[in-house]
Design a protein around this motif. Structure first.
Motif, PDB file in Angstrom:
ATOM      1  N   LEU A  56     -22.895  18.450 -18.912  1.00 21.41           N
ATOM      2  CA  LEU A  56     -21.963  19.250 -18.185  1.00 21.41           C
ATOM      3  C   LEU A  56     -22.781  19.817 -16.851  1.00 21.41           C
ATOM      4  O   LEU A  56     -22.466  20.678 -16.273  1.00 21.41           O
ATOM      5  N   GLY A  57     -24.036  19.447 -16.826  1.00 26.79           N
ATOM      6  CA  GLY A  57     -25.024  20.024 -15.571  1.00 26.79           C
ATOM      7  C   GLY A  57     -25.998  20.700 -16.235  1.00 26.79           C
ATOM      8  O   GLY A  57     -26.814  21.177 -15.219  1.00 26.79           O
ATOM      9  N   GLY A  58     -26.123  21.138 -17.398  1.00 25.95           N
ATOM     10  CA  GLY A  58     -27.180  22.112 -17.871  1.00 25.95           C
ATOM     11  C   GLY A  58     -27.020  23.552 -17.727  1.00 25.95           C
ATOM     12  O   GLY A  58     -25.995  23.986 -17.021  1.00 25.95           O
ATOM     13  N   GLN A  59     -27.864  24.284 -18.064  1.00 27.40           N
ATOM     14  CA  GLN A  59     -27.865  25.789 -18.062  1.00 27.40           C
ATOM     15  C   GLN A  59     -27.536  26.191 -16.676  1.00 27.40           C
ATOM     16  O   GLN A  59     -27.954  26.037 -15.887  1.00 27.40           O
ATOM     17  N   GLY A  89     -15.505  14.750  -9.876  1.00 34.22           N
ATOM     18  CA  GLY A  89     -16.876  15.188 -10.602  1.00 34.22           C
ATOM     19  C   GLY A  89     -16.743  14.312 -12.058  1.00 34.22           C
ATOM     20  O   GLY A  89     -15.829  13.256 -11.975  1.00 34.22           O
ATOM     21  N   THR A  90     -17.195  14.705 -12.814  1.00 36.62           N
ATOM     22  CA  THR A  90     -17.150  14.162 -14.120  1.00 36.62           C
ATOM     23  C   THR A  90     -16.547  14.936 -15.124  1.00 36.62           C
ATOM     24  O   THR A  90     -16.370  16.267 -14.961  1.00 36.62           O
ATOM     25  N   VAL A  91     -16.035  14.354 -16.168  1.00 37.55           N
ATOM     26  CA  VAL A  91     -15.241  15.023 -17.276  1.00 37.55           C
ATOM     27  C   VAL A  91     -15.570  14.953 -18.442  1.00 37.55           C
ATOM     28  O   VAL A  91     -16.110  13.736 -18.977  1.00 37.55           O
ATOM     29  N   ALA A  92     -15.657  15.749 -19.562  1.00 40.00           N
ATOM     30  CA  ALA A  92     -16.178  15.831 -20.814  1.00 40.00           C
ATOM     31  C   ALA A  92     -15.057  16.562 -21.839  1.00 40.00           C
ATOM     32  O   ALA A  92     -14.569  17.493 -21.350  1.00 40.00           O
ATOM     33  N   VAL A  93     -14.891  15.875 -22.741  1.00 43.53           N
ATOM     34  CA  VAL A  93     -13.945  16.539 -23.837  1.00 43.53           C
ATOM     35  C   VAL A  93     -14.845  16.592 -25.134  1.00 43.53           C
ATOM     36  O   VAL A  93     -15.432  15.540 -25.483  1.00 43.53           O
TER      37      VAL A  93
END
Length: 628
Positions: A455-458, A501-505
């Motif tokens: 998700l891009g990190g903290q 952007g990117t997508v995560a489930v």
């Protein structure tokens, strides 16, 4: 009345009088000949077994609004295949396996579970098909039926060998505590109507538990309405139903005085151990049941009257309400002598108590569609004098409420649909092309520390549909409840992402660690095998604002259905992403249709097809409503 009829009636009366006299004489002779014991009383209701739930989806508390009050049932299973039971008749078994037996993590956020390393048993928020998957639901309450469209769940009492904690994972994996058996700050919580929720259920010791809940709400007239106490029984342990032991019991009868006079009442007192044993005590004279009484706090008392002159063997035996819970037991017989003059018959025993009130299932909800009266067409209505094409968006925007990306069978073939439950009542099955999901400011979240590089990190900002329902954000899940009973899983694939952007489930485990399902950052396609009959929720995260189109496929039994699901993220206007339709909708200035002959044939054919499809839809809707 005719003379013959009068004679017949007179004859019957005389015959009846004779029979009555004979009966009195027989009774007198019988009483003088043999002793008569007290009349036989009603035996206790037979024991029955609970329905054991140990590897199935269940909403332990399914709340209905009926007759101005609240009723709670237990829903077992999913979709149209679900059944309902009285919670009192259900026993939830959490297996003692490697999947459920965990250690309290060494994380400050989870210190409420105990010391790090302590054992605990967990029924998870995310479905594990080898364990029970318990939740609760307010889907039986229509919007507007109660004030504020929300109800409160209260955990009133917990009885068992250990502590109980119920919590879920928040948008960034943090624990959201709901109920606690030891912390009074977590004994009540509010949920909106039309909500279906799951959580992690933690028990700190093996054994039997009873959780007592109450559901309350405010009636539109201001009254508080309540379900009353609802007990949910659990057994933590074993690996099958056969491993559930019934708790042994013992019954003792306090000896009454050794003798009594004829006609004098005799009080019998029984004690059942353990004190929490649920059931009845039958009181007997030899093999004859005198009557029964419910066990209250481990005791039951009965008064026998009409015991015949002579010797008696008085006894008591415990009959459990549920044979799944307790074993039967009996007290040794106690001798008792009734003394007096001539034995007499006083054939009566103490009144048989009324049976335990039974719960009445809430009536099935019935939906009726009001008749629609079309306005009459005026012959004087002016005809249009010009024709200007109009273009407008169609479809719906979903910005909050419950919906699923679902696969279902239509005409025997799998198709992808959006199951839209945001409107209350029966869900609407929409083509994905007719829906845009909107993630606005309420969906923003900051990525926490941990394994979140996908998700891009903290510290990164994302727009996220959370695993648990959140106000102002769509609660989007996935659903195979109407994919048939083929036995094989549905293979769900994310094959492409068109967006900025990117997508995560992904899902969170019980301790806030992500389990990634789909991730466009490291390449596609990604796939997940989903058993039929599944309804689940996870997190859907988008790394940048803008318009996204996600390409999915569902494969079942060798047949694949494809679809595109659209999202408007951030400040993107979702209406601009809806499909648009163009219509002329007017006649020529002279009143003639603008098209005739062959040029109109395709439109007529399409119109006939639409009428046919509409008829089928009306029939299916009617059938669905009748079924509901």
């Amino acid at each position: 009345m005719s003379k013959s009829a009068d004679l017949s009636l007179h004859g019957r009366r005389r015959f009846g009088a004779v029979l009555a006299a004979v009966g009195v004489l027989v009774a007198m002779l019988g009483s003088a000949a043999v002793p008569v014991s007290a009349a036989t009383g009603a035996p206790a209701p037979p024991s029955r077994q609970r329905t054991v739930l140990n590897d199935v989806h269940t909403d332990l508390l399914f709340v209905d609004h009926a007759d101005g009050g609240l009723d709670v049932r237990t829903r077992i299973g999913n979709g149209d295949e679900a059944t309902f039971a009285d919670p009192a008749d259900v026993l939830v078994q959490l297996f003692d396996t490697d999947a459920s037996r965990l250690a309290v993590p060494d994380l400050p956020d989870y210190a409420f579970l105990g010391a790090a390393g302590d054992p605990m048993w967990l029924a998870p928020e995310i479905q594990d098909y080898a364990l029970v998957w318990p939740g609760w639901s307010t889907e039986g309450i229509e919007p507007g039926a109660i004030a504020g469209d929300s109800v409160r769940f209260h955990l009133r009492e917990v009885r068992g060998p250990g502590r109980v904690e119920v919590f879920a994972s928040g948008p960034v994996g943090e624990p959201l505590r709901y109920f606690s058996s030891t912390d009074p700050a977590y004994t009540s919580g509010s949920w909106p109507v039309m909500t279906h929720a799951h959580a992690n259920w933690v028990f700190t010791a093996l054994g039997r538990y009873v959780l007592t809940f109450e559901v309350t709400a405010t009636h539109p007239d201001g009254r508080t309405i309540s379900s009353g106490p609802v007990e949910v029984a659990w057994f933590v342990g074993g690996t099958s139903t056969a491993d559930i032991p019934a708790t042994p019991t013992s019954t003792s009868l306090t000896p009454p005085r050794a003798t009594s006079a004829a006609g004098e009442p005799v009080t019998l007192a029984a004690t059942v151990e353990p004190a929490g044993a649920d059931g009845w005590v039958e009181f007997l004279d030899g093999d004859t049941v005198l009557g029964h009484e419910p066990v209250t706090a481990g005791a039951a008392t009965f008064t026998a009257t009409g015991l015949a002159v002579g010797g008696h063997q008085l006894a008591a035996r415990f009959v459990p309400r549920y044979s799944t819970d307790f074993t039967p037991s009996a007290a040794p017989a106690v001798a008792h002598q009734v003394t007096g003059g001539s034995p007499s018959a006083a054939p009566s025993s103490s009144p048989v108590p009324s049976s335990t009130p039974s719960r009445t299932a809430a009536p099935e909800a019935t939906t009726t569609t009001p008749a629609t009266t079309l306005p009459a067409t005026s012959t004087a209505a002016p005809r249009p004098t010009s024709c200007a094409p109009t273009t407008r968006p169609s479809g719906v925007v979903i910005s909050s409420g419950h919906a699923d990306v679902a696969v279902r069978l239509e005409s025997g073939r799998p198709v992808t649909r959006i199951k839209d439950g945001t409107g209350g009542g029966a869900p609407v099955w929409r083509p994905p092309s007719d829906v845009v999901f909107h993630l606005g400011d309420a969906a923003t979240a900051t990525v926490p520390a941990g394994p979140f590089d996908f998700l891009g990190g903290q510290g990164a900002k994302v727009w996220q549909v959370p695993q648990t329902q959140k106000a102002g954000v769509p609660w989007l899940g996935w659903n195979t409840e109407e994919a048939g009973q083929s036995g094989g899983p549905v293979t769900w694939r994310l094959t492409g992402v068109d967006g900025p952007g990117t997508v995560a489930v992904f899902e969170y485990d019980a301790f806030g660690q992500p389990k990634v399902i789909f991730n466009s950052k490291d390449g596609l396609p990604d796939s997940l095998d989903v058993p039929t009959g599944t309804h689940a929720h996870g997190n859907w995260a988008f790394t940048k604002p803008g318009a996204y189109r996600l390409s999915f496929s569902h494969t079942l039994g060798g047949t694949t259905a494809t679809s595109v699901v659209t999202f408007a993220v951030g400040g993107t206007d979702p209406k601009t992403l809806l499909p648009r339709t163009t219509s002329t909708g007017c006649a020529a200035a002279d009143g003639r249709l603008p098209r005739t002959g062959a040029a109109l044939s395709p439109l007529i054919g399409a119109g006939a097809a639409m009428v046919g499809a509409g008829g089928v839809l009306v029939a299916l809707t009617y059938r669905r409503r009748r079924t509901t």
